[in-house]
Design an enzyme around this catalytic site. Structure first.
Site, PDB file in Angstrom:
ATOM      1  N   HIS A 210     -66.556  28.077  68.177  1.00 48.66           N
ATOM      2  CA  HIS A 210     -66.583  28.388  66.795  1.00 48.66           C
ATOM      3  C   HIS A 210     -67.158  26.990  66.088  1.00 48.66           C
ATOM      4  CE1 HIS A 210     -65.190  29.712  62.751  1.00 48.66           C
ATOM      5  NE2 HIS A 210     -65.575  30.489  63.114  1.00 48.66           N
TER       6      HIS A 210
ATOM      7  N   ASP B 178     -58.509  26.311  70.914  1.00 52.43           N
ATOM      8  CA  ASP B 178     -58.757  27.218  69.628  1.00 52.43           C
ATOM      9  C   ASP B 178     -58.352  28.286  70.262  1.00 52.43           C
ATOM     10  OD1 ASP B 178     -59.521  28.701  67.789  1.00 52.43           O
ATOM     11  OD2 ASP B 178     -61.620  27.994  67.497  1.00 52.43           O
TER      12      ASP B 178
ATOM     13  N   GLN C 294     -58.660  33.374  68.329  1.00 52.29           N
ATOM     14  CA  GLN C 294     -58.827  34.752  68.795  1.00 52.29           C
ATOM     15  C   GLN C 294     -57.862  35.203  69.791  1.00 52.29           C
ATOM     16  OE1 GLN C 294     -60.719  36.849  67.452  1.00 52.29           O
ATOM     17  NE2 GLN C 294     -61.756  35.616  66.175  1.00 52.29           N
TER      18      GLN C 294
ATOM     19  N   LYS D 284     -55.420  35.921  61.133  1.00 51.33           N
ATOM     20  CA  LYS D 284     -56.019  36.840  62.374  1.00 51.33           C
ATOM     21  C   LYS D 284     -54.525  37.448  63.446  1.00 51.33           C
ATOM     22  CE  LYS D 284     -59.928  33.950  62.965  1.00 51.33           C
ATOM     23  NZ  LYS D 284     -61.095  34.513  62.464  1.00 51.33           N
TER      24      LYS D 284
ATOM     25  N   CYS E  93     -70.466  32.291  63.041  1.00 50.27           N
ATOM     26  CA  CYS E  93     -70.083  30.825  62.999  1.00 50.27           C
ATOM     27  C   CYS E  93     -70.339  30.492  64.314  1.00 50.27           C
ATOM     28  CB  CYS E  93     -68.601  30.589  62.348  1.00 50.27           C
ATOM     29  SG  CYS E  93     -68.551  31.103  60.624  1.00 50.27           S
TER      30      CYS E  93
HETATM   31  N1  PMP Z   1     -62.084  29.524  65.786  1.00 51.77           N
HETATM   32  C1  PMP Z   1     -62.391  30.768  66.052  1.00 51.77           C
HETATM   33  C2  PMP Z   1     -62.473  30.997  67.738  1.00 51.77           C
HETATM   34  C3  PMP Z   1     -62.395  31.667  65.230  1.00 51.77           C
HETATM   35  O1  PMP Z   1     -62.835  32.968  65.511  1.00 51.77           O
HETATM   36  C4  PMP Z   1     -62.379  31.603  63.687  1.00 51.77           C
HETATM   37  C5  PMP Z   1     -62.416  32.388  62.694  1.00 51.77           C
HETATM   38  N2  PMP Z   1     -63.751  33.174  62.891  1.00 51.77           N
HETATM   39  C6  PMP Z   1     -61.893  30.185  63.273  1.00 51.77           C
HETATM   40  C7  PMP Z   1     -61.628  29.239  64.396  1.00 51.77           C
HETATM   41  C8  PMP Z   1     -61.502  29.630  62.244  1.00 51.77           C
HETATM   42  O2  PMP Z   1     -60.486  30.184  61.464  1.00 51.77           O
HETATM   43  P1  PMP Z   1     -60.403  30.148  59.905  1.00 51.77           P
HETATM   44  O3  PMP Z   1     -61.586  30.494  59.428  1.00 51.77           O
HETATM   45  O4  PMP Z   1     -59.127  31.037  59.970  1.00 51.77           O
HETATM   46  O5  PMP Z   1     -59.891  28.828  59.804  1.00 51.77           O
END
Ligand code: PMP
Length: 402
Positions: free
Chosen positions: A122, A196, A199, A222, A360
């Protein structure tokens, strides 16, 4: 214990809305999950009758809020099988990963040191390094969206790798990475491993000890908690050797115009008034989740995911992006006849929420030669009826555009 998805659904006010008699089919939980009533009520209580700041106040409310904030840290530690002193509250997963890059990276990386990140990272785990002045190298992806482990070994063997960053579950592909094994290989090459878990936190039980990672980041929103809160876990000795990234109140021992000595972790990394309402709301969400039969939830989510794959396979011209042997959570796809944005618009007209875009994860789009995908993602409240409505909506797309 067992698990009843229909019963649990009724705990989520955000899913209750009918539009033209149609139930809300929410298939965007990978972007953000709905909240159970207990979290919403807890936040209302904290902002209302219980409100007061943390740390600064000597009056009863402030002392109580401080205790609840520190209790929230203990809850997060239990969720991660970690030590409370190793839990740093951040503004989100992005913020947590930026703390690794700007805090640890800038203090410990020297010219010539290498960072590897997965080719399905991401942007939070990639751009954070760019903004800190580093250029991570990608671990390539195979055509099914799994990591190329031989290429990973070669990248490590070339030497000089100081950190490997990887998503546990890809938000763009649904790939579940073999993170304990990736961490083991990173360590054997003398590198740290940063996970990370944005998910995976809502789906998989997480134990930082069992996973063997050095840093772990996730976001509250999430995992059924509030927005504006995230967590960075890091091994104590790493936190102790890390300078603060942001300066301000509450992260100091002593300040004068000559300079500052910093507080010990985790306070060192929590400058300013922390998002304490959100942190306690997150703890409420995690307590609620941990009180459920998690094995039954996992089985339910796996069954829903399998069912979704079978139903999507019936849609003419639908191509899945991300078919790694281990996958879950999110299903990405494209239709031969329609752009993902058009698919999302047609589905929205049927009160079905999916995500369309690059998620993203632009390098993933480039790897699979698409500009965007449509993505349906599941949570514990997702039912077969949701998947049937998605299937019917996609058949409508095929009729309209095909
Ligand atoms: N890492 C992953 C794998 C994500 O899916 C996301 C959110 N889509 C993030 C990081 C970032 O999370 P946040 O926008 O809540 O900071």
């Amino acid at each position: 214990m067992s698990f009843d998805p229909e019963a649990i659904r009724s705990e989520f006010p955000g899913l209750a809305e009918l539009r033209d008699g149609r139930p809300y089919t929410y298939l965007d939980s990978a972007a953000t999950a709905h909240k159970p009533r207990c979290v919403i009520e807890r936040v209302a209580e904290l902002l209302g009758p219980a409100y007061g700041t943390v740390h600064r106040g000597l009056y009863r409310r402030a002392a109580q809020m401080t205790e609840r904030y520190e209790q929230a840290r203990r809850t997060v530690a239990r969720f991660l099988d970690a030590d409370p002193g190793e839990i740093v509250f951040t503004a989100g997963c992005t913020d947590a990963l930026n703390l690794v890059a700007h805090g640890w990276g800038r203090a410990h990386l020297r010219p010539g040191d290498r960072i590897l990140v997965s080719g399905m990272e991401h942007h939070a785990g990639l751009v954070s390094w760019h903004t800190a002045g580093f250029k991570p190298e990608p671990i390539p992806l195979r055509d099914d969206g799994s990591l190329d482990l031989e290429a990973y070994d070669r990248l490590l063997a070339a030497g000089g790798v100081k950190l490997v960053g990887c998503v546990h579950i890809s938000n763009a592909l649904g790939t579940i990475n073999p993170v304990a094994e990736l961490a083991r290989r990173a360590h054997a090459a003398g590198a740290l491993f940063c996970l990370d878990a944005a998910q995976s936190a809502p789906h998989l039980p997480l134990s930082v000890r069992a996973l063997g990672c050095d840093f772990l980041a996730f976001a509250g929103h999430k995992v059924y908690g509030p927005t504006g809160i995230g967590v960075l876990w890091a091994r104590r000795e790493l936190l102790e050797a890390m300078p603060p990234w942001r300066g301000g109140g509450e992260m100091i021992e002593r300040v004068s115009f000559a300079g500052t000595t910093y507080a010990a972790p985790p306070a060192r990394f929590e400058a300013g008034t922390p998002p304490f309402v959100e942190a306690i709301g997150l703890a409420t969400a995690l307590e609620w989740l941990m009180a459920q039969d998690r094995a039954a939830i996992l089985a339910h989510e796996r069954a829903i995911y399998d069912y979704a794959e079978r139903r999507l396979a019936e849609v003419p011209g639908l191509r899945r992006i991300g078919t790694a042997p281990e996958r879950g959570g999110a299903l990405s796809f494209v239709l031969a006849c329609a752009h993902p944005a058009d698919i999302a618009a047609v589905l929205d007209a049927q009160h079905i929420a999916i995500r369309a875009g690059h998620h993203c994860a632009q390098p993933v789009m480039e790897r699979f030669r698409v500009s965007a995908t449509a993505r349906a993602s599941i949570a514990l409240y997702t039912t077969r009826a949701d998947i049937d409505r998605l299937h019917d909506g996609l058949q409508t797309c095929v009729r309209l555009f095909g």
